[in-house]
Design a protein around this motif. Structure first.
Motif, short mmCIF file in Angstrom:
data_model
loop_
_atom_site.label_atom_id
_atom_site.label_comp_id
_atom_site.label_asym_id
_atom_site.label_seq_id
_atom_site.Cartn_x
_atom_site.Cartn_y
_atom_site.Cartn_z
N TYR A 19 0.81 -1.17 0.04
CA TYR A 19 0.02 0.08 -0.06
C TYR A 19 0.68 1.37 0.01
N ALA A 20 2.16 1.08 0.41
CA ALA A 20 2.93 2.40 0.46
C ALA A 20 3.46 2.57 -1.08
N ALA A 21 3.46 1.66 -1.82
CA ALA A 21 3.91 1.81 -3.20
C ALA A 21 3.21 2.88 -3.97
N PRO A 22 3.88 3.87 -4.86
CA PRO A 22 3.26 4.93 -5.62
C PRO A 22 2.01 4.87 -6.41
N ASP A 23 1.87 3.53 -7.16
CA ASP A 23 0.72 3.42 -7.83
C ASP A 23 -0.31 2.91 -6.93
N VAL A 24 -0.13 2.31 -6.02
CA VAL A 24 -1.25 2.08 -4.84
C VAL A 24 -1.93 3.53 -4.18
N ALA A 25 -0.81 4.39 -3.91
CA ALA A 25 -1.11 5.61 -3.37
C ALA A 25 -1.95 6.53 -4.57
N ALA A 26 -1.48 6.33 -5.66
CA ALA A 26 -2.55 6.95 -6.67
C ALA A 26 -3.92 6.54 -7.04
N GLN A 27 -3.99 5.25 -6.51
CA GLN A 27 -5.45 4.58 -6.77
C GLN A 27 -6.16 5.18 -5.37
N ARG A 28 -5.39 5.44 -4.35
CA ARG A 28 -6.27 6.02 -3.11
C ARG A 28 -6.65 7.39 -3.62
N ARG A 29 -5.64 7.95 -4.15
CA ARG A 29 -5.98 9.38 -4.70
C ARG A 29 -7.32 9.64 -5.59
N ALA A 30 -7.32 8.59 -6.39
CA ALA A 30 -8.26 8.36 -7.41
C ALA A 30 -9.90 8.44 -6.54
N VAL A 31 -9.81 7.64 -5.29
CA VAL A 31 -10.88 7.35 -4.58
C VAL A 31 -11.18 8.61 -3.70
N LEU A 32 -10.11 9.34 -3.32
CA LEU A 32 -10.21 10.62 -2.67
C LEU A 32 -10.69 11.52 -3.46
N ASP A 33 -10.35 11.84 -4.74
CA ASP A 33 -10.88 12.88 -5.42
C ASP A 33 -12.38 12.50 -5.80
N ALA A 34 -12.68 11.24 -6.05
CA ALA A 34 -14.10 11.07 -6.30
C ALA A 34 -14.97 11.40 -5.12
N LEU A 35 -14.27 11.28 -4.00
CA LEU A 35 -15.26 11.34 -2.74
C LEU A 35 -15.77 12.92 -2.47
N LYS A 36 -14.78 13.63 -2.89
CA LYS A 36 -14.97 15.30 -2.73
C LYS A 36 -15.29 15.48 -1.40
N LEU A 37 -14.61 15.07 -0.38
CA LEU A 37 -14.95 15.48 0.93
C LEU A 37 -14.82 17.04 1.45
N LEU A 38 -15.58 17.34 2.14
CA LEU A 38 -15.43 18.89 2.60
C LEU A 38 -15.03 19.07 4.17
N PRO A 39 -14.66 19.97 4.52
CA PRO A 39 -14.15 20.12 5.76
C PRO A 39 -15.33 20.14 6.81
N GLY A 40 -15.38 19.50 7.85
CA GLY A 40 -16.29 19.22 8.71
C GLY A 40 -17.44 18.02 8.53
N GLU A 41 -17.03 17.31 7.48
CA GLU A 41 -17.96 16.29 7.08
C GLU A 41 -17.70 14.97 8.04
N LYS A 42 -18.65 14.16 8.01
CA LYS A 42 -18.41 12.81 8.73
C LYS A 42 -18.64 11.81 7.58
N VAL A 43 -17.41 11.00 7.73
CA VAL A 43 -17.18 9.82 6.70
C VAL A 43 -16.97 8.56 7.22
N LEU A 44 -17.24 7.47 6.88
CA LEU A 44 -16.90 6.22 7.24
C LEU A 44 -16.10 5.48 6.32
N ASP A 45 -15.16 4.83 6.59
CA ASP A 45 -14.22 3.86 5.76
C ASP A 45 -14.80 2.42 6.27
N ILE A 46 -15.35 1.84 5.44
CA ILE A 46 -15.84 0.57 5.43
C ILE A 46 -14.78 -0.64 5.11
N GLY A 47 -14.12 -1.30 5.97
CA GLY A 47 -12.93 -2.08 5.71
C GLY A 47 -11.87 -1.59 5.68
#
Ligand SMILES: C[S@@+](CC[C@H](N)C(=O)[O-])C[C@H]1O[C@@H](n2cnc3c(N)ncnc32)[C@H](O)[C@@H]1O
Length: 263
Positions: A19-47
Motif C-alpha cells: 500500500y506504500a507503493a506509489p501506484d497504490v497511493a495513486a489509486q487512493r488519490r483517485a478514490v479521494l478525488d471522487a469522494l470530494k470530501l469537505l471540511p466538517g463532514e462525517k465519513v465512514l471507511d468500511i473495511g
C-alpha cells in the motif's frame, strides 16, 4: 481449504508494504478525488485495513469533521489505530460490513475500497451502507475485476491456473460487472462508473504487482493443483522478465460513485 484469504499478521505486513507503493497511493488519490470530501463532514471507511485511507481522510475533514472506520479484523483495526494515533477526530470499531454499528443517517459520505469483493452477503452490506448514509449522502466504492489481469509469461497455462487459484482468495472476483445493478437494488442512484488501471513495466517494491506476486505466491500452493515448485518457477520468471526489461503487468479496478437520494 478455505474459500478466502486469511487476513493475518503476515498478510497485513505484506499489505502495508504494497500500500506504500506509489501506484497504490495513486489509486487512493483517485478514490479521494471522487469522494470530494469537505471540511466538517462525517465519513465512514468500511473495511479500513491498515488505515492508509483513514490517514488521508483525516486532514480533509479537519477537526470539525470526523472519520469512523470499521474492519472485521481486529489486527487491521490495531494497525489502523496506531497509524492514526496523533488524531482525536477518528474512531475505529471491529465490525462486519453487514452489521454497521451506527445509527441511521449518521454519515455524509462513505468509502469502501477493495472490500465488497470479500463480502458473502453483499446485498446485506449494501443495505447497511444505505441505512447509515444521510439522504443525499454519497459513497465511493472500488473493487477489482480479476479477469482483467494481464501478466506476461512464457507459460500462459501456468499463469492462468495461478490466477484461477487466486480467485479463491475472495467471494466475487468479478464483482464490478454487477456492482452498479446491486447498488441500484439497494436504493442508490449511480452517478459515476470509472476505471483505475495499474500498469507496471517494472517489478520492484515500488510497484503494486511486486507485492501482489508475494501475496499470490503465499496463497496459491495446493489450489488448482499448483505446487510450491511451480510457484517458485513462476516467481523466478517474473524476476527474470524484470531483469531483462521485459516485464508487463496490468489490472483494472472499477470505481463507483453512488448517492442515497435526498428525501
Ligand atoms: C484488501 S483489504 C483493503 C483495505 C483498505 N480498504 C484499503 O484499500 O487499504 C480488505 C479488508 O477488508 C476487510 N473485510 C473483509 N470482509 C469484511 C467484512 N465483511 N466486513 C468488514 N471488513 C471486511 C478485511 O479484513 C481487510 O482488512
Amino acid at each position: 481449504m478455505t474459500r478466502s484469504i486469511r487476513f493475518d499478521e503476515e498478510t497485513y505486513r505484506r499489505m502495508e508494504v504494497m500500500y506504500a507503493a506509489p501506484d497504490v497511493a495513486a489509486q487512493r488519490r483517485a478514490v479521494l478525488d471522487a469522494l470530494k470530501l469537505l471540511p466538517g463532514e462525517k465519513v465512514l471507511d468500511i473495511g479500513c485495513g491498515p488505515g492508509f485511507m483513514v490517514q488521508e481522510l483525516l486532514p480533509i475533514v479537519g477537526p470539525a469533521g470526523k472519520v469512523s472506520a470499521i474492519d472485521v479484523n481486529e489486527g487491521a483495526i490495531a494497525l489502523a489505530r496506531a497509524r492514526c494515533e496523533a488524531h482525536s477526530n477518528v474512531e475505529f470499531q471491529s465490525a462486519n460490513a453487514t452489521a454497521l454499528p451506527y445509527l441511521d443517517s449518521s454519515f455524509d459520505a462513505a468509502v469502501s475500497a477493495q472490500v465488497y469483493e470479500y463480502v458473502r452477503d453483499l446485498s446485506g452490506a449494501l443495505r447497511e451502507l444505505y441505512r447509515v448514509l444521510r439522504p443525499g449522502g454519497r459513497t465511493v466504492i472500488m473493487d477489482t475485476d480479476w479477469r482483467t489481469a494481464v501478466w506476461r509469461s512464457s507459460d500462459c497455462e501456468r499463469m492462468d491456473r495461478i490466477l484461477k487459484a487466486w480467485d479463491e482468495h475472495l467471494m466475487d472476483p468479478i464483482l464490478p460487472r454487477t456492482l452498479a445493478a446491486q447498488l441500484r437494488d439497494a436504493g442508490f442512484v449511480i452517478r459515476v462508473q470509472d476505471v483505475f488501471v495499474f500498469l507496471n513495466s517494472e517489478y520492484n517494491s515500488n510497484t503494486y504487482s511486486y507485492g501482489l506476486a508475494k501475496m499470490i505466491g503465499a496463497f496459491v500452493p495446493g489450489r488448482q493443483g499448483i505446487t510450491k515448485d511451480e510457484v517458485v518457477a513462476w516467481a523466478d520468471e517474473l524476476q527474470s522478465l524484470a531483469d531483462s526489461g521485459d516485464y508487463f503487468f496490468s489490472l483494472n479496478r472499477y470505481l463507483f460513485i453512488a448517492e442515497k437520494p435526498p428525501q
